[in-house]
Design a protein around this motif. Structure first.
Motif, mmCIF file in Angstrom:
data_model
loop_
_atom_site.group_PDB
_atom_site.id
_atom_site.type_symbol
_atom_site.label_atom_id
_atom_site.label_comp_id
_atom_site.label_asym_id
_atom_site.label_seq_id
_atom_site.Cartn_x
_atom_site.Cartn_y
_atom_site.Cartn_z
ATOM 1 N N THR A 180 0.861 -1.175 0.000
ATOM 2 C CA THR A 180 0.000 0.000 0.000
ATOM 3 C C THR A 180 0.906 1.236 0.000
ATOM 4 O OG1 THR A 180 -1.623 -1.209 1.294
ATOM 5 C CG2 THR A 180 -1.847 1.170 1.263
ATOM 6 N N PRO A 181 0.655 2.275 -0.804
ATOM 7 C CA PRO A 181 -0.543 2.486 -1.633
ATOM 8 C C PRO A 181 -0.418 1.980 -3.066
ATOM 9 C CG PRO A 181 0.772 4.464 -1.611
ATOM 10 C CD PRO A 181 1.512 3.478 -0.755
ATOM 11 N N PHE A 182 0.727 1.359 -3.432
ATOM 12 C CA PHE A 182 0.935 0.955 -4.815
ATOM 13 C C PHE A 182 -0.052 -0.114 -5.279
ATOM 14 C CE2 PHE A 182 5.268 2.648 -3.961
ATOM 15 C CZ PHE A 182 5.295 3.596 -4.983
ATOM 16 N N LYS A 183 -0.399 -1.042 -4.401
ATOM 17 C CA LYS A 183 -1.287 -2.122 -4.812
ATOM 18 C C LYS A 183 -2.698 -1.621 -5.109
ATOM 19 C CE LYS A 183 -2.604 -3.654 -0.141
ATOM 20 N NZ LYS A 183 -2.559 -4.792 0.816
ATOM 21 N N GLU A 184 -2.992 -0.398 -4.685
ATOM 22 C CA GLU A 184 -4.296 0.188 -4.954
ATOM 23 C C GLU A 184 -4.314 1.001 -6.253
ATOM 24 O OE1 GLU A 184 -5.022 2.468 -1.492
ATOM 25 O OE2 GLU A 184 -5.131 0.739 -0.139
ATOM 26 N N ALA A 185 -3.156 1.097 -6.916
ATOM 27 C CA ALA A 185 -3.066 1.837 -8.183
ATOM 28 C C ALA A 185 -2.234 1.019 -9.155
ATOM 29 C CB ALA A 185 -2.444 3.209 -7.952
ATOM 30 N N VAL A 186 -2.818 -0.044 -9.649
ATOM 31 C CA VAL A 186 -2.090 -1.049 -10.439
ATOM 32 C C VAL A 186 -1.418 -0.445 -11.664
ATOM 33 C CG1 VAL A 186 -2.317 -3.187 -11.753
ATOM 34 C CG2 VAL A 186 -3.639 -2.868 -9.647
ATOM 35 N N ALA A 187 -2.108 0.415 -12.397
ATOM 36 C CA ALA A 187 -1.566 0.965 -13.638
ATOM 37 C C ALA A 187 -0.382 1.894 -13.386
ATOM 38 C CB ALA A 187 -2.665 1.707 -14.396
ATOM 39 N N LEU A 188 -0.467 2.686 -12.318
ATOM 40 C CA LEU A 188 0.575 3.670 -12.026
ATOM 41 C C LEU A 188 1.741 3.099 -11.228
ATOM 42 C CD1 LEU A 188 -1.330 6.962 -11.067
ATOM 43 C CD2 LEU A 188 0.210 6.621 -12.997
ATOM 44 N N ALA A 189 1.512 2.041 -10.485
ATOM 45 C CA ALA A 189 2.480 1.536 -9.511
ATOM 46 C C ALA A 189 3.898 1.356 -10.059
ATOM 47 C CB ALA A 189 1.978 0.237 -8.892
ATOM 48 N N PRO A 190 4.096 0.632 -11.174
ATOM 49 C CA PRO A 190 5.464 0.405 -11.644
ATOM 50 C C PRO A 190 6.175 1.698 -12.034
ATOM 51 C CG PRO A 190 3.925 -1.099 -12.698
ATOM 52 C CD PRO A 190 3.115 -0.064 -12.009
ATOM 53 N N ILE A 191 5.448 2.628 -12.646
ATOM 54 C CA ILE A 191 6.061 3.870 -13.111
ATOM 55 C C ILE A 191 6.452 4.759 -11.940
ATOM 56 C CG2 ILE A 191 5.630 5.999 -14.407
ATOM 57 C CD1 ILE A 191 3.822 4.281 -16.248
ATOM 58 N N ILE A 192 5.562 4.912 -10.967
ATOM 59 C CA ILE A 192 5.870 5.745 -9.805
ATOM 60 C C ILE A 192 6.965 5.112 -8.958
ATOM 61 C CG2 ILE A 192 4.932 6.889 -7.774
ATOM 62 C CD1 ILE A 192 3.920 7.903 -10.515
#
Length: 333
Positions: A37-49
């Motif tokens: 969290t919080p990456f798992k809640e934003a699947v599309a953005l997670a790798p880039i951020i």
């Protein structure tokens, strides 16, 4: 070979092996960060951020190091040269492009598979160098390229009853994309590092700064991702992100110093064993199950990469150790 050169060779081997450990552990930490969290809640953005934050903190670490040494001004001066401009171009390929694909690969297929498949970058780099830089490739090098591709095919093969909804093959393609852009970075970087004013640590600083700025100025604002970045650095995973950035800086620094002591070919071969350390780290700390098919595929990919990396003439010239201003190559990430 005299005692001095033997000691330098041993130190170079030790530094190269340590750089591989740093990147292997870093790869697993990246996977943990993306799944948190919080990456798992934003699947599309997670790798880039996650990639942006990783390279931002890595750039911060190396810049602080150069400032303490009093050499950051030399990095800025290098940026104004032709060599600096070429290094920036290589950094774009190996940073925002390769790292984003690599993080996407980790998200879809896991750290162990992503690391194994992306490790074919020496073979891709060799083919690109053969095509564009007219560098010679002997039979062992070509065999290493074929072996690496064979290993990827084994890793990617799944029986007909495999659940296609798992996005396994998408992860494979993203990991291959990372290998392609890292291979391209090596070719561009080899061109840029020919300048006499280029020192390995200066090139690392330019690489990480370029990547972080590309993310921060072009990619993250376009994707409206700063809110997620702020959430991440204000959450309890910020320390993992900082550690990942430090490991990224450590990997690059040790890798460059290794190549400076024992030559590009052997340094690259040692660094490429990060696949093994990523797998070991996941098994010990996460308990990831490993299949026989995976072991066979990973070993074949690794052997292929070593064949590709270990057949360059300078890898045999340990009696004449290059100084830091004559090193003619750059690393992957």
């Amino acid at each position: 070979m005299n005692i001095k050169n033997i000691n330098k060779a041993r130190m170079g081997i030790g530094l190269g092996a340590t750089s591989a450990i740093a990147w292997g552990v870093d790869t697993v930490i990246i996977g943990i960060i993306i799944a948190s969290t919080p990456f798992k809640e934003a699947v599309a953005l997670a790798p880039i951020i996650a990639a942006f934050l990783h390279d931002f903190f890595s750039a911060l670490w190396v810049s602080l190091f150069m400032i303490v040494k009093g050499e950051f001004i030399n990095v800025l001066k290098l940026l104004k040269t032709k060599s600096g401009a070429i290094l920036v171009l290589g950094a774009v390929s190996g940073g925002p492009l390769a790292m984003t694909f690599y993080f996407l690969g980790i998200q879809y297929v896991g750290a162990t598979y992503a690391a194994s498949i992306a490790s074919i970058f020496p073979g891709i780099g060799a083919v690109l160098a053969f095509t564009f830089l007219k560098e010679k490739m002997n039979r062992k090098t070509w065999f290493g390229v074929v072996l690496s591709i064979t290993g990827v095919i084994i890793l990617a093969y799944m029986p007909s009853n495999f659940d296609v909804n798992s996005h396994f093959f998408i992860g494979i393609l993203f990991s291959l994309g990372a290998a392609i852009f890292w291979g391209l970075e090596g070719v561009i970087g080899a061109w840029g590092m020919k300048g006499k004013e280029v020192v390995p640590l200066y090139a690392i600083n330019i690489r990480q700064l370029t990547s972080a700025l590309c993310y921060g100025i072009l990619i993250v604002p376009f994707m409206h991702g700063f809110s997620l970045a702020f959430q991440a650095v204000s959450s309890n995973i910020v320390w993992l992100i900082i550690i990942a950035g430090l490991l990224g800086f450590a990997n690059y620094s040790l890798y460059y110093m290794s190549m400076n002591l024992i030559g590009a070919a052997r340094g690259q071969s040692l660094n490429n064993t990060y696949v093994f350390w990523a797998i070991v780290t996941e098994i010990i700390f996460i308990g990831t199950p490993i299949s026989l098919q995976f072991v066979i595929g990973a070993v074949i990919v690794l052997l292929g990469s070593i064949l590709v990396s270990g057949n360059v003439k300078e890898s045999k010239k340990l009696t004449k150790v290059p100084d830091k201003e004559t090193l003619g190559t750059t690393p992957r990430n």
